[in-house]
Design a protein around this motif. Structure first.
Motif, mmCIF file in Angstrom:
data_model
loop_
_atom_site.group_PDB
_atom_site.id
_atom_site.type_symbol
_atom_site.label_atom_id
_atom_site.label_comp_id
_atom_site.label_asym_id
_atom_site.label_seq_id
_atom_site.Cartn_x
_atom_site.Cartn_y
_atom_site.Cartn_z
ATOM 1 N N ALA A 57 69.035 -21.886 20.728
ATOM 2 C CA ALA A 57 67.971 -20.917 20.437
ATOM 3 C C ALA A 57 67.454 -21.129 19.021
ATOM 4 N N VAL A 58 66.144 -20.962 18.848
ATOM 5 C CA VAL A 58 65.518 -21.026 17.532
ATOM 6 C C VAL A 58 65.468 -19.603 16.998
ATOM 7 N N LEU A 59 66.185 -19.363 15.898
ATOM 8 C CA LEU A 59 66.259 -18.009 15.334
ATOM 9 C C LEU A 59 65.072 -17.683 14.444
ATOM 10 N N SER A 60 64.675 -18.635 13.606
ATOM 11 C CA SER A 60 63.565 -18.382 12.687
ATOM 12 C C SER A 60 62.840 -19.680 12.390
ATOM 13 N N MET A 61 61.633 -19.519 11.876
ATOM 14 C CA MET A 61 60.800 -20.662 11.520
ATOM 15 C C MET A 61 59.824 -20.225 10.449
ATOM 16 N N ALA A 62 59.548 -21.118 9.491
ATOM 17 C CA ALA A 62 58.581 -20.816 8.436
ATOM 18 C C ALA A 62 57.832 -22.081 8.072
ATOM 19 N N VAL A 63 56.560 -21.910 7.732
ATOM 20 C CA VAL A 63 55.733 -23.018 7.246
ATOM 21 C C VAL A 63 55.394 -22.694 5.800
ATOM 22 N N GLU A 64 55.874 -23.534 4.878
ATOM 23 C CA GLU A 64 55.687 -23.303 3.448
ATOM 24 C C GLU A 64 54.742 -24.343 2.875
ATOM 25 N N PRO A 65 53.557 -23.911 2.385
ATOM 26 C CA PRO A 65 52.620 -24.874 1.814
ATOM 27 C C PRO A 65 53.138 -25.430 0.490
ATOM 28 N N ILE A 66 52.971 -26.728 0.300
ATOM 29 C CA ILE A 66 53.315 -27.399 -0.953
ATOM 30 C C ILE A 66 52.186 -28.383 -1.248
ATOM 31 N N PRO A 67 52.104 -28.894 -2.473
ATOM 32 C CA PRO A 67 51.058 -29.877 -2.770
ATOM 33 C C PRO A 67 51.172 -31.094 -1.854
ATOM 34 N N GLY A 68 50.078 -31.427 -1.189
ATOM 35 C CA GLY A 68 50.051 -32.580 -0.302
ATOM 36 C C GLY A 68 50.385 -32.276 1.139
ATOM 37 N N GLY A 69 50.711 -31.026 1.468
ATOM 38 C CA GLY A 69 51.033 -30.707 2.857
ATOM 39 C C GLY A 69 51.789 -29.407 3.000
ATOM 40 N N ALA A 70 52.774 -29.413 3.892
ATOM 41 C CA ALA A 70 53.576 -28.219 4.152
ATOM 42 C C ALA A 70 54.954 -28.648 4.637
ATOM 43 N N ILE A 139 51.748 -24.359 14.943
ATOM 44 C CA ILE A 139 52.947 -25.189 14.949
ATOM 45 C C ILE A 139 54.015 -24.458 15.756
ATOM 46 N N VAL A 140 54.633 -25.183 16.694
ATOM 47 C CA VAL A 140 55.651 -24.614 17.571
ATOM 48 C C VAL A 140 56.952 -25.375 17.366
ATOM 49 N N VAL A 141 58.068 -24.636 17.234
ATOM 50 C CA VAL A 141 59.402 -25.231 17.222
ATOM 51 C C VAL A 141 60.086 -24.775 18.503
ATOM 52 N N GLN A 142 60.484 -25.768 19.320
ATOM 53 C CA GLN A 142 61.002 -25.511 20.657
ATOM 54 C C GLN A 142 62.513 -25.694 20.708
ATOM 55 N N GLY A 143 63.210 -24.706 21.249
ATOM 56 C CA GLY A 143 64.635 -24.800 21.537
ATOM 57 C C GLY A 143 64.842 -24.822 23.042
ATOM 58 N N ALA A 144 66.092 -24.775 23.481
ATOM 59 C CA ALA A 144 66.380 -24.822 24.920
ATOM 60 C C ALA A 144 65.984 -23.511 25.622
ATOM 61 N N THR A 145 66.166 -22.369 24.960
ATOM 62 C CA THR A 145 65.894 -21.094 25.620
ATOM 63 C C THR A 145 64.688 -20.351 25.067
ATOM 64 N N ASN A 146 64.181 -20.773 23.912
ATOM 65 C CA ASN A 146 63.035 -20.070 23.340
ATOM 66 C C ASN A 146 62.252 -20.996 22.424
ATOM 67 N N ALA A 147 61.162 -20.489 21.905
ATOM 68 C CA ALA A 147 60.332 -21.219 20.945
ATOM 69 C C ALA A 147 59.786 -20.217 19.940
ATOM 70 N N ARG A 148 59.448 -20.712 18.761
ATOM 71 C CA ARG A 148 58.798 -19.882 17.738
ATOM 72 C C ARG A 148 57.526 -20.581 17.320
ATOM 73 N N VAL A 149 56.520 -19.790 16.969
ATOM 74 C CA VAL A 149 55.216 -20.340 16.630
ATOM 75 C C VAL A 149 54.698 -19.723 15.332
ATOM 76 N N SER A 150 53.952 -20.528 14.581
ATOM 77 C CA SER A 150 53.257 -20.049 13.392
ATOM 78 C C SER A 150 51.814 -20.522 13.504
ATOM 79 N N ARG A 151 50.876 -19.572 13.403
ATOM 80 C CA ARG A 151 49.453 -19.883 13.572
ATOM 81 C C ARG A 151 48.703 -19.764 12.266
ATOM 82 N N ARG A 152 47.583 -20.460 12.187
ATOM 83 C CA ARG A 152 46.698 -20.349 11.016
ATOM 84 C C ARG A 152 45.970 -19.039 11.082
#
Length: 152
Positions: A57-70, A139-152
């Motif tokens: 299972a995916v418990l948490s997910m975060a997208v952190e912007p940094i110079p040149g990408g994320a 951006i979606v992070v997929q596990g076996a039983t669930n997924a987490r998503v972060s949208r713009r």
């Protein structure tokens, strides 16, 4: 107060008041991706190129912007202790701008104990360049039983 000072003060106040709108705009890189949310699991192909199974299972997910990408960070939980070599494996960007990462990890080589959830959690991260992010809307992070998503 002379007219030029008043005009300068009024324009300064107007400029500062307008900056609050930038904070919430899509032009601000800190707003590119919001907090992650649960999402329906993605249908994955039966035969994966990677021999590692998906994390339970995916418990948490975060997208952190940094110079040149994320940086995409994810935390998953395994059924037992001892799982190793975790990685976010990218899949091709879908037509509608969805980037899917499979959270893959090797199982322990032998029998291991089941302990507290904290001792079974695994953290992974991956860098995404600005060039690749241009076509991405979620951006979606997929596990076996669930997924987490972060949208713009």
């Amino acid at each position: 107060m002379p007219v030029t000072r008043r005009l300068f003060a009024v324009s300064l106040v107007a400029t500062l008041a307008g900056c609050g709108g930038f904070r919430q705009s899509r032009l601000n890189p800190l707003n590119w991706f919001r907090r992650s949310e649960p999402r329906e699991s993605i249908v994955l192909p039966e035969q994966a190129d990677d021999p590692r199974p998906l994390v339970e299972a995916v418990l948490s997910m975060a997208v952190e912007p940094i110079p040149g990408g994320a940086i995409v960070r994810a935390r998953g939980v395994t059924p037992t202790q001892g799982w190793w070599q975790a990685e976010l494996v990218p899949r091709d960007i879908e037509e509608d701008g969805v980037l899917v990462y499979e959270f893959r990890v090797f199982p322990p080589p032998g029998r291991t104990d089941v302990n507290t959830q904290t001792s079974r959690e695994i953290d992974v991260a991956i860098f995404i360049s600005d060039v690749k992010l241009e076509a991405v809307r979620e951006i979606v992070v997929q596990g076996a039983t669930n997924a987490r998503v972060s949208r713009r």
